[in-house]
Design an enzyme around this catalytic site. Structure first.
Site, short mmCIF file in Angstrom:
data_model
loop_
_atom_site.label_atom_id
_atom_site.label_comp_id
_atom_site.label_asym_id
_atom_site.label_seq_id
_atom_site.Cartn_x
_atom_site.Cartn_y
_atom_site.Cartn_z
N HIS A 241 -53.43 -15.15 2.44
CA HIS A 241 -53.06 -15.05 1.03
C HIS A 241 -53.74 -13.86 0.36
O HIS A 241 -53.15 -13.20 -0.51
CB HIS A 241 -53.37 -16.34 0.26
CG HIS A 241 -52.86 -16.25 -1.14
ND1 HIS A 241 -51.53 -16.47 -1.46
CD2 HIS A 241 -53.46 -15.85 -2.29
CE1 HIS A 241 -51.36 -16.23 -2.75
NE2 HIS A 241 -52.51 -15.85 -3.28
N ASP A 245 -51.97 -10.97 -1.79
CA ASP A 245 -52.42 -10.48 -3.11
C ASP A 245 -52.63 -8.96 -3.10
O ASP A 245 -52.24 -8.26 -4.03
CB ASP A 245 -53.76 -11.13 -3.49
CG ASP A 245 -53.62 -12.53 -4.04
OD1 ASP A 245 -52.52 -12.93 -4.46
OD2 ASP A 245 -54.66 -13.24 -4.07
N HIS A 268 -58.72 -9.21 -6.83
CA HIS A 268 -57.81 -8.46 -7.70
C HIS A 268 -58.48 -7.27 -8.39
O HIS A 268 -57.85 -6.24 -8.60
CB HIS A 268 -57.24 -9.38 -8.79
CG HIS A 268 -56.37 -10.47 -8.24
ND1 HIS A 268 -55.25 -10.22 -7.48
CD2 HIS A 268 -56.45 -11.82 -8.34
CE1 HIS A 268 -54.68 -11.37 -7.15
NE2 HIS A 268 -55.39 -12.35 -7.65
ZN LIG Z 1 -52.67 -14.85 -5.12
#
Ligand SMILES: [Zn+2]
Length: 304
Positions: A241, A245, A268
């Site tokens: 995952h 992202d 992020h």
């Molecule tokens: Zn995510």
């Protein structure tokens, strides 16, 4: 060479926002050559939608999701949809959304993949120009304890090597190496869901986050392990995952990046900073025609 693409028809998605808990309707519409990905966010009271291009200068927040902003209007949790578009090689789309958050669907990119493949992918009459990395570009956090770097590769591909370390033993240390193509994206990454820790849920909700979160749209990890009754989709679902992202956040560059991307305990914040750093250092890369891609061949079971 490869040609730019868009969707062949509209793709519609409905669901709730992971953080807002609000119901959201979203449609991905065809767009012309060199349009890129742009969000049209509706405003209450019939005011004209606000257009937010998917570019790194629009990033407003990176805690628990990637949020873009244009003036007073934000759009949260853009990364899984942007990842699905980049994973399938869709360069141009106009995305209409009636709330300030992209729906979370099942927490992965798979529902977006299904909807986009059903809408179809159409080539456009212009070449796809891609960024080929010539010199390393690196971003760091925590005094170098977290880092993300892109370095040159001899072959015209995007290779990602992602390493995560969590104190919780249900996640622990995971590493995954991945060469990006539509087939590998759909087969290895698209189904990997977002994840969170049960002990953090109360604090997140008090901060107005994760209000729509549930076992239907996230892997939730309690003190004794995964709480979802169906368990995990992959033994290393969390690191897969994180790569999903990363691909969504790096899509903010606006074109594919050819090189080796290495990530250590990234997230992020670093993903979007690398997107900014790549655009800020044009001397570290060149624009080239993407070599012709093989026709997209996906397992029928995945597309169904
Ligand atoms: Zn995510």
């Amino acid at each position: 060479m490869s040609f730019q693409t868009t969707v062949a028809s509209e793709a519609h998605f409905s669901g709730i926002g992971l953080h807002s808990g609000e119901q959201v309707n979203l449609s991905v519409r065809p767009a012309p050559v060199d349009h890129g990905i742009r969000f049209h966010v509706s405003r209450p009271g019939g005011a004209a939608p606000v257009v937010i291009p998917a570019t790194p200068d629009k990033v407003a927040a990176t805690a628990y999701a990637t949020s873009l902003r244009e003036g007073p209007v934000a759009l949260h949790t853009v990364e899984h949809l942007l990842s699905a578009l980049a994973g399938l090689g869709i360069d141009n789309a106009q995305i209409h959304v009636d709330a300030e958050e992209v729906p979370i669907m099942d927490g992965s990119a798979l529902p977006f993949i299904h909807g986009l493949l059903k809408a179809g992918i159409r080539p456009l009459a212009a070449p796809r120009m891609v960024i080929r990395i010539l010199e390393p570009i690196r971003v760091e956090e925590d005094g170098g304890g977290k880092w993300l770097e892109v370095t040159p590769l001899d072959t015209p591909e995007t290779v990602i090597d992602y390493h995560i370390e969590f104190a919780h033993e249900a996640v622990g240390t995971q590493r995954y190496r991945f060469a990006l193509s539509p087939e590998t994206f759909v087969g290895e990454l698209a189904a990997a869901r977002t994840f969170g820790f049960a002990r953090e849920v109360e604090a997140l909700r008090q901060a107005g986050l994760a209000l729509g979160g549930s076992l239907d749209n996230a892997v939730v990890i309690g003190d004794d392990g995964v709480l979802n009754p169906e368990g995990l989709r992959f033994v290393d679902e969390q690191v897969r995952h994180k790569i999903l992202d990363l691909i969504g956040d790096l899509a903010l560059v606006g074109r594919p990046v050819l090189g080796r991307i290495s990530a250590h305990r990234s997230g992020h914040g670093l993903h979007t900073r690398l997107a900014q750093a790549i655009l800020a250092r044009p001397e570290a890369w060149e624009l080239v025609d993407q070599p012709e891609a093989r026709p997209l061949v996906l397992d029928h079971a995945v597309v169904a």
